[in-house]
Design a protein around this motif. Sequence first.
Motif, PDB file in Angstrom:
ATOM      1  N   ARG A 357      29.924-114.615  -2.806  1.00  0.00           N
ATOM      2  CA  ARG A 357      28.657-114.668  -2.086  1.00  0.00           C
ATOM      3  C   ARG A 357      28.551-113.510  -1.114  1.00  0.00           C
ATOM      4  O   ARG A 357      29.566-112.936  -0.693  1.00  0.00           O
ATOM      5  CB  ARG A 357      28.484-116.014  -1.380  1.00  0.00           C
ATOM      6  N   ASP A 365      22.965-118.729   2.789  1.00  0.00           N
ATOM      7  CA  ASP A 365      22.401-119.460   1.654  1.00  0.00           C
ATOM      8  C   ASP A 365      21.047-118.886   1.252  1.00  0.00           C
ATOM      9  O   ASP A 365      20.785-118.635   0.067  1.00  0.00           O
ATOM     10  CB  ASP A 365      22.260-120.948   1.993  1.00  0.00           C
ATOM     11  N   ASN A 368      21.475-115.266  -0.254  1.00  0.00           N
ATOM     12  CA  ASN A 368      22.036-115.254  -1.609  1.00  0.00           C
ATOM     13  C   ASN A 368      21.029-115.731  -2.642  1.00  0.00           C
ATOM     14  O   ASN A 368      20.926-115.165  -3.741  1.00  0.00           O
ATOM     15  CB  ASN A 368      23.309-116.100  -1.663  1.00  0.00           C
ATOM     16  N   ALA A 369      20.266-116.761  -2.311  1.00  0.00           N
ATOM     17  CA  ALA A 369      19.233-117.231  -3.232  1.00  0.00           C
ATOM     18  C   ALA A 369      18.173-116.158  -3.457  1.00  0.00           C
ATOM     19  O   ALA A 369      17.741-115.912  -4.591  1.00  0.00           O
ATOM     20  CB  ALA A 369      18.592-118.503  -2.691  1.00  0.00           C
ATOM     21  N   ARG A 372      19.352-112.796  -5.451  1.00  0.00           N
ATOM     22  CA  ARG A 372      19.417-112.995  -6.906  1.00  0.00           C
ATOM     23  C   ARG A 372      18.037-112.848  -7.529  1.00  0.00           C
ATOM     24  O   ARG A 372      17.872-112.213  -8.583  1.00  0.00           O
ATOM     25  CB  ARG A 372      20.006-114.369  -7.214  1.00  0.00           C
ATOM     26  N   ARG A 385      23.814-118.251 -10.322  1.00  0.00           N
ATOM     27  CA  ARG A 385      23.800-118.914  -9.022  1.00  0.00           C
ATOM     28  C   ARG A 385      24.364-120.319  -9.205  1.00  0.00           C
ATOM     29  O   ARG A 385      24.131-120.967 -10.228  1.00  0.00           O
ATOM     30  CB  ARG A 385      22.370-118.997  -8.492  1.00  0.00           C
ATOM     31  N   THR A 386      25.102-120.771  -8.227  1.00  0.00           N
ATOM     32  CA  THR A 386      25.598-122.142  -8.264  1.00  0.00           C
ATOM     33  C   THR A 386      25.713-122.660  -6.835  1.00  0.00           C
ATOM     34  O   THR A 386      25.338-121.976  -5.876  1.00  0.00           O
ATOM     35  CB  THR A 386      26.944-122.233  -9.007  1.00  0.00           C
ATOM     36  N   GLN A 387      26.235-123.856  -6.690  1.00  0.00           N
ATOM     37  CA  GLN A 387      26.404-124.463  -5.378  1.00  0.00           C
ATOM     38  C   GLN A 387      27.781-125.093  -5.303  1.00  0.00           C
ATOM     39  O   GLN A 387      28.180-125.843  -6.194  1.00  0.00           O
ATOM     40  CB  GLN A 387      25.323-125.517  -5.130  1.00  0.00           C
ATOM     41  N   VAL A 392      25.271-122.026  -1.253  1.00  0.00           N
ATOM     42  CA  VAL A 392      24.835-121.221  -2.392  1.00  0.00           C
ATOM     43  C   VAL A 392      25.844-120.092  -2.645  1.00  0.00           C
ATOM     44  O   VAL A 392      26.211-119.355  -1.723  1.00  0.00           O
ATOM     45  CB  VAL A 392      23.438-120.614  -2.138  1.00  0.00           C
ATOM     46  N   TRP A 393      26.278-119.993  -3.897  1.00  0.00           N
ATOM     47  CA  TRP A 393      27.192-118.930  -4.313  1.00  0.00           C
ATOM     48  C   TRP A 393      26.585-118.198  -5.508  1.00  0.00           C
ATOM     49  O   TRP A 393      25.746-118.745  -6.230  1.00  0.00           O
ATOM     50  CB  TRP A 393      28.560-119.492  -4.705  1.00  0.00           C
ATOM     51  N   LEU A 394      27.035-116.976  -5.730  1.00  0.00           N
ATOM     52  CA  LEU A 394      26.616-116.172  -6.873  1.00  0.00           C
ATOM     53  C   LEU A 394      27.737-116.163  -7.907  1.00  0.00           C
ATOM     54  O   LEU A 394      28.902-116.411  -7.585  1.00  0.00           O
ATOM     55  CB  LEU A 394      26.287-114.749  -6.430  1.00  0.00           C
ATOM     56  N   LYS A 395      27.368-115.843  -9.134  1.00  0.00           N
ATOM     57  CA  LYS A 395      28.365-115.935 -10.211  1.00  0.00           C
ATOM     58  C   LYS A 395      28.123-114.855 -11.255  1.00  0.00           C
ATOM     59  O   LYS A 395      26.993-114.637 -11.696  1.00  0.00           O
ATOM     60  CB  LYS A 395      28.291-117.321 -10.856  1.00  0.00           C
TER      61      LYS A 395
END
Length: 430
Positions: A357, A365, A368-369, A372, A385-387, A392-395
């Motif tokens: 992130r 949060d 990051n949202a 993206r 994107r995930t949680q 909130v994290w990026l992937k």
Amino acid sequence: MDVLTRLTRVLATGAADPAHPRCAAHLHCPPLAVAVAADTVASVLNQSLDSWDQAPAATAMETQLVAELADLVGYRGESAGGVVTSGGTESNLTALLLARDSALGGEGGRDASRHGVARAAGGARPRIVCGAVAHFSVQRSAALLGLGEDAVVTVDVDAQHRMRPAALRETLARLRAEGDLPVAVVATAGTTDLGGIDPLAAVARVAREFGVWLHVDAAYGGGLLFSRRLRGFLAGLERADSVSMDLHKLGWQPVAAGILLTRERALFAPLSRSVDYLNPTDDEEAGYPSLLGYSLRTTRRADVFKIAVTLRALGTDGLGRLVDACHDLALRTASHVVAAPRLILATAPSLTTVVFRYDAGEHSDAVNARLRRRLLEQGRAVIGRTQIDGRVWLKLTLLNPDTTPDETASLLAEVVAAGDAEAAALKESR
């Protein structure tokens, strides 16, 4: 042809290209050219595997492929069963149907498919147990099987998203004490976000201790079986009653290329059907075998062909080298995350996903949202994107073995630049 050309251009112009090094959001691979060519052949021939006379060669080919993959899993002998599916969701649904009917038939001697779950269960509530981050298709399957989504009981996982065997034992003991009937334990070999692999051997021991069907969802991680270096991560897989794999992930097949394997062919009995116009009993006895009783589908294209061609062309070692390349790429990319300004790595990669992130303090949060979406809207990159733990994290899901570490480093630089822009815009708006 004019219509085909025009609409192809429309589709391609608006497509997300999984072969592009900046398209790394999902478990969506760039297919091998040989697999695409084979898939075209299957489309032209337009076989359907619901009866022998519609697809004699494809029926024999799928039988042989299932045997080879079962052997790769560790199901020794000739008794293993399996079927090519549309993917992990269908594989999981089918496996849990078989587990449900096996458990209810053993408990009350009733056929749940014929008499319904309520009558077969005899008052006990059927339960499915899985890790807290198992694929959502487990809940969906429970709903479709008449058990209800709240029949799924989740078990605590560790920081790498691996099921805790001690927590599994406690959960199964509690369910039994409450009068419920655990019909299946679902272990995961490759969670969608962190690529976590449950301790399969330990989970298998607990499932066997309680006499519960063990299904391993290896839709993502099953491709490790091709790698001499990494297959040890799946130790204990051979102790499962059923295993699902998706070769349109770490197998580089066009969608769809799922596989469901069972330790014993007889476990497919709940799906067995004899239909006069497809597989009459006397045809079967005369040596014209049908695969109708292995699938939830009737009409079913010969997806086995592209898988068979790929395995013959590359061999397991050839596919294993691709798996190793993607795993190495994930490790190198994770090191770039650690070195990058304002990026935080969630944990070291287990498979081929890198979760991280942008650090914007209390606004992380939102930033990051938004970053993206900025990259997506500008056509700069497609990242996931995930949680995790409510944040909130990026992937990056790295399934292109031709992508280089320099290319993922460049992608991370784009993420940082987008994060800087969004953080500045957010600051100005406040």
